[in-house]
Write a protein that holds these residues in place. Structure first.
Motif, PDB file in Angstrom:
ATOM      1  N   UNK A 182      48.037 114.576  15.948  1.00 10.88           N
ATOM      2  CA  UNK A 182      49.362 115.019  15.538  1.00 10.88           C
ATOM      3  C   UNK A 182      49.342 116.490  15.102  1.00 10.88           C
ATOM      4  N   UNK A 183      48.318 116.874  14.364  1.00  8.49           N
ATOM      5  CA  UNK A 183      48.228 118.264  13.918  1.00  8.49           C
ATOM      6  C   UNK A 183      48.087 119.208  15.106  1.00  8.49           C
ATOM      7  N   UNK A 184      47.280 118.829  16.084  1.00  6.70           N
ATOM      8  CA  UNK A 184      47.140 119.654  17.288  1.00  6.70           C
ATOM      9  C   UNK A 184      48.462 119.759  18.034  1.00  6.70           C
ATOM     10  N   UNK A 185      49.213 118.669  18.078  1.00  6.34           N
ATOM     11  CA  UNK A 185      50.514 118.686  18.757  1.00  6.34           C
ATOM     12  C   UNK A 185      51.490 119.607  18.034  1.00  6.34           C
ATOM     13  N   UNK A 186      51.481 119.579  16.706  1.00  7.73           N
ATOM     14  CA  UNK A 186      52.355 120.464  15.931  1.00  7.73           C
ATOM     15  C   UNK A 186      51.974 121.925  16.173  1.00  7.73           C
TER      16      UNK A 186
ATOM     17  N   UNK B 277      48.394 118.749   5.902  1.00 11.58           N
ATOM     18  CA  UNK B 277      49.118 117.695   5.215  1.00 11.58           C
ATOM     19  C   UNK B 277      49.036 116.361   5.960  1.00 11.58           C
ATOM     20  N   UNK B 278      48.967 116.384   7.303  1.00  6.69           N
ATOM     21  CA  UNK B 278      48.902 115.129   8.051  1.00  6.69           C
ATOM     22  C   UNK B 278      47.579 114.408   7.838  1.00  6.69           C
ATOM     23  N   UNK B 279      46.502 115.146   7.646  1.00  5.14           N
ATOM     24  CA  UNK B 279      45.218 114.503   7.355  1.00  5.14           C
ATOM     25  C   UNK B 279      45.276 113.764   6.026  1.00  5.14           C
ATOM     26  N   UNK B 280      45.910 114.380   5.042  1.00  7.71           N
ATOM     27  CA  UNK B 280      46.052 113.712   3.752  1.00  7.71           C
ATOM     28  C   UNK B 280      46.931 112.475   3.876  1.00  7.71           C
TER      29      UNK B 280
ATOM     30  N   UNK C   9      57.058 108.683   5.666  1.00  7.88           N
ATOM     31  CA  UNK C   9      55.948 109.295   6.396  1.00  7.88           C
ATOM     32  C   UNK C   9      55.852 108.738   7.818  1.00  7.88           C
ATOM     33  N   UNK C  10      56.098 107.439   7.975  1.00  8.50           N
ATOM     34  CA  UNK C  10      56.113 106.847   9.318  1.00  8.50           C
ATOM     35  C   UNK C  10      57.184 107.503  10.184  1.00  8.50           C
ATOM     36  N   UNK C  11      58.369 107.743   9.631  1.00  8.89           N
ATOM     37  CA  UNK C  11      59.433 108.378  10.414  1.00  8.89           C
ATOM     38  C   UNK C  11      58.983 109.737  10.944  1.00  8.89           C
ATOM     39  N   UNK C  12      58.329 110.517  10.117  1.00  4.82           N
ATOM     40  CA  UNK C  12      57.873 111.848  10.539  1.00  4.82           C
ATOM     41  C   UNK C  12      56.776 111.745  11.587  1.00  4.82           C
ATOM     42  N   UNK C  13      55.812 110.879  11.348  1.00  8.42           N
ATOM     43  CA  UNK C  13      54.700 110.720  12.293  1.00  8.42           C
ATOM     44  C   UNK C  13      55.211 110.201  13.640  1.00  8.42           C
ATOM     45  N   UNK C  14      56.123 109.253  13.567  1.00  9.98           N
ATOM     46  CA  UNK C  14      56.691 108.679  14.787  1.00  9.98           C
ATOM     47  C   UNK C  14      57.464 109.727  15.578  1.00  9.98           C
ATOM     48  N   UNK C  15      58.246 110.557  14.895  1.00 14.01           N
ATOM     49  CA  UNK C  15      59.006 111.602  15.580  1.00 14.01           C
ATOM     50  C   UNK C  15      58.072 112.581  16.279  1.00 14.01           C
TER      51      UNK C  15
END
Length: 463
Positions: free
Chosen positions: A206-210, A262-265, A171-177
């Motif tokens: 992050x969700x807003x950026x996506x 999903x990012x909030x969870x 999960x860190x890898x995804x958030x970091x990317x």
């Protein structure tokens, strides 16, 4: 808003299939045919049990998923009704209600405490089966490892069996990317959250950026890269499965998971894990992101979308590798290894069941777990089965009950035979005449995580 209330609402927003894994107060069996028992353990955990008048002698010990620490004794109300009608007694604990919702430090102890308490009330069962769901699937795997003499067999649904540190690392890898490639000018906190509000703020940004990135081919390519690190399925609820080479369609369905929250969870879960283990148990310092992507089943999709967008994938991967500086807290890593890992062996036979497109606990976790069980020498005790469906813990009652029957048959006969094969499970589930089934032959890909997280693995820590 209290942290637990906020997380419960966030989880509900992810949809019905996700909500199945989250603990919430549920109606208990209150018909004259079933006794409902309750009690409290020494640490404040509560337990419940439902015992039908026609008890068949088998007790199911249920470990619930991540969410409010409220006792449950079945995966769903519908499965509870059917299992009670078949004569099974049911029990389960809340886990310790005084700490984190990632209650792995107390869950196994409290489950055995519930078992002791209910046995005092109803007597020694002829047979006891451990059942767990989502985070409770990890609890269940630990009980399957440690519970010989207390339980006779185990059944896990959508289990987080790769463990807490693997979970936090990919999960860190995804958030970091997402943060590094979509928000390069912002200093976004990804670990060591001091409060649920901090975790929520990161998830919102992050969700807003996506959402913004999804409007351009370049943004969609980078969303797909992060989704690959997250092991996010390319098949979302309410949609037809995209073709194997429909790269754009696959990314669109991965984006649907992001859009559902999903990012909030994930961020709320990270806060709970850190609260439980006493710090950050994940790291990316030393990770080669080109090598990490090369091991992902989604790599062809990512490469194709980068080419179509005119982006240099190798340049983005170099940026990620150079900027990877997150280190773990040594004590947190040790605590997570102690409380939040499984696969070091099996004391009783275990059947794990997983949907093939799980957005919260990727099906690839089953591959990681099976490797560890085989390395321990207990591979013959493990069986894994798969349901072709989108969502987390999105099982029918028929699929659930058929799996219970399969484990009970294994315990009764002393061998698996073909009881846990897809064809037999499918036939058994459909034969119940309930709500359908979709057991299929399936083999998950390797989990994209890029670290060894065993008890003695090397980690990059802050010290």
């Amino acid at each position: 808003m209290p942290a637990r209330t906020r997380l419960a609402r966030t989880t509900a927003a992810l949809g019905t299939a996700v909500a199945l894994s989250v603990t919430a107060p549920a109606a208990h069996a209150d018909t004259p045919e079933a006794r409902h028992l309750t009690g409290t353990l020494a640490d404040g955990a509560t337990w419940i049990a439902d015992v039908p008048a026609n008890w068949n002698g088998t007790l199911l010990l249920f470990s619930h998923g991540f969410g409010p620490t409220v006792a449950r004794d079945a995966p769903s109300d519908a499965s509870r009704t059917e299992l009670l009608a078949e004569g099974y007694a049911l029990t389960g604990s809340s886990y310790d209600p005084n700490g984190s919702m990632w209650a792995l430090a107390s869950a196994e102890r409290d489950q055995f405490g519930a078992l002791d308490a209910v046995e005092k009330e109803i007597g020694k069962p002829r047979r006891t089966l451990s059942v767990g769901q989502s985070m409770g699937g990890l609890v269940n795997a630990r009980i399957a490892r440690d519970g010989a003499g207390r339980v006779d067999g185990a059944l896990g649904f959508c289990g987080l069996v790769a463990g807490g540190t693997d979970l936090d690392n990919y999960q860190l890898d995804a958030e970091y990317a997402l943060a590094r490639l979509l928000l390069p000018a912002q200093d976004l906190k990804l670990v060591n959250f001091a409060s649920p509000a901090e975790a929520s703020a990161t998830a919102d940004r992050l969700t807003a950026a996506v959402t913004a990135a999804q409007k351009t081919p370049q943004g969609r390519a980078r969303v797909a890269l992060a989704a690959a690190f997250l092991n996010l399925p390319t098949w979302a609820p309410g949609q037809d499965r995209p073709a194997d080479d429909d790269w754009a369609g696959q990314e669109e369905q991965q984006y649907a998971w992001f859009a559902q929250g999903v990012l909030s969870f994930i961020e709320g879960g990270r806060y709970a894990v850190e609260q439980s283990v006493g710090g950050n148990n994940s790291w990316n310092r030393g990770i080669d992101y080109a090598r990490l992507l090369a091991g992902s089943a989604h790599a062809p999709q990512v490469r194709a979308l980068y080419r179509a967008a005119g982006l240099d994938l190798h340049a983005d991967l170099r940026i990620l590798t150079r900027g990877a500086t997150v280190t773990a807290d040594p004590a947190a890593v040790r605590e997570a290894a102690r409380t939040s890992s499984a696969g070091q062996g099996l004391g009783v036979p275990l059947l794990d069941v997983h949907t093939t497109a799980d957005n919260l606990v990727p099906v690839e976790q089953e591959n990681r777990f099976a490797d560890r069980v085989r390395a321990s020498g207990d591979g013959a005790s493990l069986r894994q089965a798969y349901v072709e469906r989108q969502g987390h813990c999105a099982f029918t009652t028929a699929e659930t009950v058929a799996a219970v029957h399969a484990v009970e048959q294994r315990v009764a006969t002393g061998h698996w035979g073909d009881a846990a094969t897809p064809a037999v499970l499918q036939k058994a589930a459909l034969g119940l005449g309930l709500d359908g089934a979709a057991y299929v032959p399936y083999r998950p890909s390797e989990l994209t995580v890029g670290r060894e997280t065993g008890l003695h693995a090397r980690v990059d820590t802050a010290n």
